[in-house]
Write a protein that holds these residues in place. Structure first.
Motif, mmCIF file in Angstrom:
data_model
loop_
_atom_site.group_PDB
_atom_site.id
_atom_site.type_symbol
_atom_site.label_atom_id
_atom_site.label_comp_id
_atom_site.label_asym_id
_atom_site.label_seq_id
_atom_site.Cartn_x
_atom_site.Cartn_y
_atom_site.Cartn_z
ATOM 1 N N ASP A 43 0.808 -1.205 0.000
ATOM 2 C CA ASP A 43 0.000 0.000 0.000
ATOM 3 C C ASP A 43 0.851 1.270 0.000
ATOM 4 N N ASP A 44 2.163 1.101 -0.106
ATOM 5 C CA ASP A 44 3.044 2.252 -0.308
ATOM 6 C C ASP A 44 2.769 2.865 -1.675
ATOM 7 N N LYS A 45 2.971 4.163 -1.773
ATOM 8 C CA LYS A 45 2.831 4.831 -3.059
ATOM 9 C C LYS A 45 3.976 4.446 -3.987
ATOM 10 N N VAL A 46 3.675 4.343 -5.244
ATOM 11 C CA VAL A 46 4.691 4.033 -6.251
ATOM 12 C C VAL A 46 5.766 5.115 -6.265
ATOM 13 N N THR A 47 5.369 6.363 -6.043
ATOM 14 C CA THR A 47 6.322 7.471 -6.065
ATOM 15 C C THR A 47 7.315 7.419 -4.900
ATOM 16 N N ASP A 48 7.031 6.622 -3.859
ATOM 17 C CA ASP A 48 7.999 6.444 -2.775
ATOM 18 C C ASP A 48 9.247 5.733 -3.277
ATOM 19 N N TYR A 49 9.081 4.903 -4.306
ATOM 20 C CA TYR A 49 10.191 4.109 -4.834
ATOM 21 C C TYR A 49 10.689 4.633 -6.182
ATOM 22 N N LEU A 50 9.813 5.327 -6.883
ATOM 23 C CA LEU A 50 10.170 5.919 -8.180
ATOM 24 C C LEU A 50 9.829 7.411 -8.113
#
Length: 338
Positions: free
Chosen positions: A91-98
């Motif tokens: 449920d982490d945001k994709v933008t946290d990793y990219l």
């Protein structure tokens, strides 16, 4: 992997079903295998690597283009990233990793949305745009899978191919499973319309592109690994929690009940999800499946301790062929034999 072969005529209707599909889609070759109660109970090979009288026959080690069935390998790589805490939560945001992604388009998208085709993104003329609010609809778009493979590599520092090789291919000594940047003798030719916009060849061997080839028997073994929750020959090859994560229901609770349900990319049979579902009506809940654009299919039915694989080498659908009724009846035919 040591499995006893005990061919049973009970599954002959499935052989006939696959034969019929091969004829309808005008494939030059195909294969099928069923593992039931820890035994190979049905196995068949047809035709040739390509069209033409001089083409070599399909054999046990012939490797077929998986198309979207490759997503089952990406799924396990995603489960690996979560299990080992490279990803804190789906449920982490994709933008946290990219973080380079545009917040305007991607801010509401989570990893769960990518894994369940509920991200609401599509590629339009080279730009990624929003099709519907994340988590509120379902659409099968390649952009989500591309983002997912990028995210897994960014989070883990490993490619999909490296993760799967480390986890499964090397421990099980699989020789007919891989990503290929060039043609090899055992790779069955993909028959296609040369104007088909969905076909492409890539020289990447990272596991992020659509150039994965696997034999029928090794795809069945891959399904069997999932059926047994990571245990092969009494040894825990892959942590049980990773298999359960990938193959259990993960679709967001905001999704309307009529849409297909997914685990990590796998279609998962649920009580509802009738719209566009590719799993047969009589296949029990808890079963999971993936179908590729080449007609390759992998179906796992835990309730009956069964794995079924079919392979074809026809990319796309000829005029008049509807793949959804065909793949649903594949599962239903298997159920009629039990």
């Amino acid at each position: 992997m040591n499995l006893i072969k005990d061919i049973k005529c009970d599954f002959h209707p499935v052989i006939e079903h696959v034969q019929n599909t091969l004829e309808v889609v005008e494939a030059s070759g195909g294969a099928m295998m069923i593992i039931h109660n820890d035994q190979i109970v049905s196995e068949a090979y047809w035709g040739t690597y390509t069209q033409g009288a001089d083409s070599k026959p399909i054999q046990k080690d012939s490797q077929f283009h998986l198309a979207s069935v490759r997503k089952s390998y990406i799924a396990l790589a995603a489960a690996y990233a979560v299990y080992h805490k490279y990803i804190h939560s789906i449920d982490d945001k994709v933008t946290d990793y990219l973080p380079s992604l545009s917040a305007d388009v991607f801010d509401s998208v989570t990893i769960r949305h990518l894994l369940t085709h509920t991200h609401g993104l599509k590629n339009m003329f080279g730009n990624i745009v929003r099709e519907f609010p994340a988590g509120e609809g379902w659409s099968y778009r390649g952009v989500g899978v591309r983002l997912l493979t990028d995210l897994i590599q960014q989070a883990t520092g490993k490619t999909i191919a490296e993760i799967v090789t480390e986890l499964v291919i090397e421990p099980l000594n699989l020789k007919e499973t891989g990503w290929y940047g060039e043609q090899k003798p055992n790779l069955v030719k993909v028959l296609r319309d040369h104007n088909d916009p969905f076909y492409y060849w890539s020289d990447s061997t990272d596991g992020d592109k659509m150039n994965m080839y696997v034999s029928a028997r090794e795809l069945a073994y891959w399904g069997y690994l999932h059926l047994n929750e990571g245990v092969i020959n009494g040894k825990q090859i892959v942590p049980k929690e990773m298999i359960q994560m990938a193959t259990s229901l993960q679709s967001p609770p905001t999704l309307h009940e009529s849409f297909p349900r997914h685990g990590f990319l796998w279609y998962v049979k649920d009580a509802h999800s009738i719209q566009q579902s590719e799993i047969g009506d009589t296949v029990p809940q808890g079963s999971y499946q993936l179908l590729g654009y080449t007609g390759v299919a992998l179906l796992v039915i835990p309730e009956h301790n069964l794995v079924a694989v079919r392979m074809t080498n026809r990319f796309g659908s000829p005029f008049g062929y509807n793949y959804l009724p065909d793949i649903r009846s594949f599962g239903d035919t298997i159920m009629s034999c039990l």
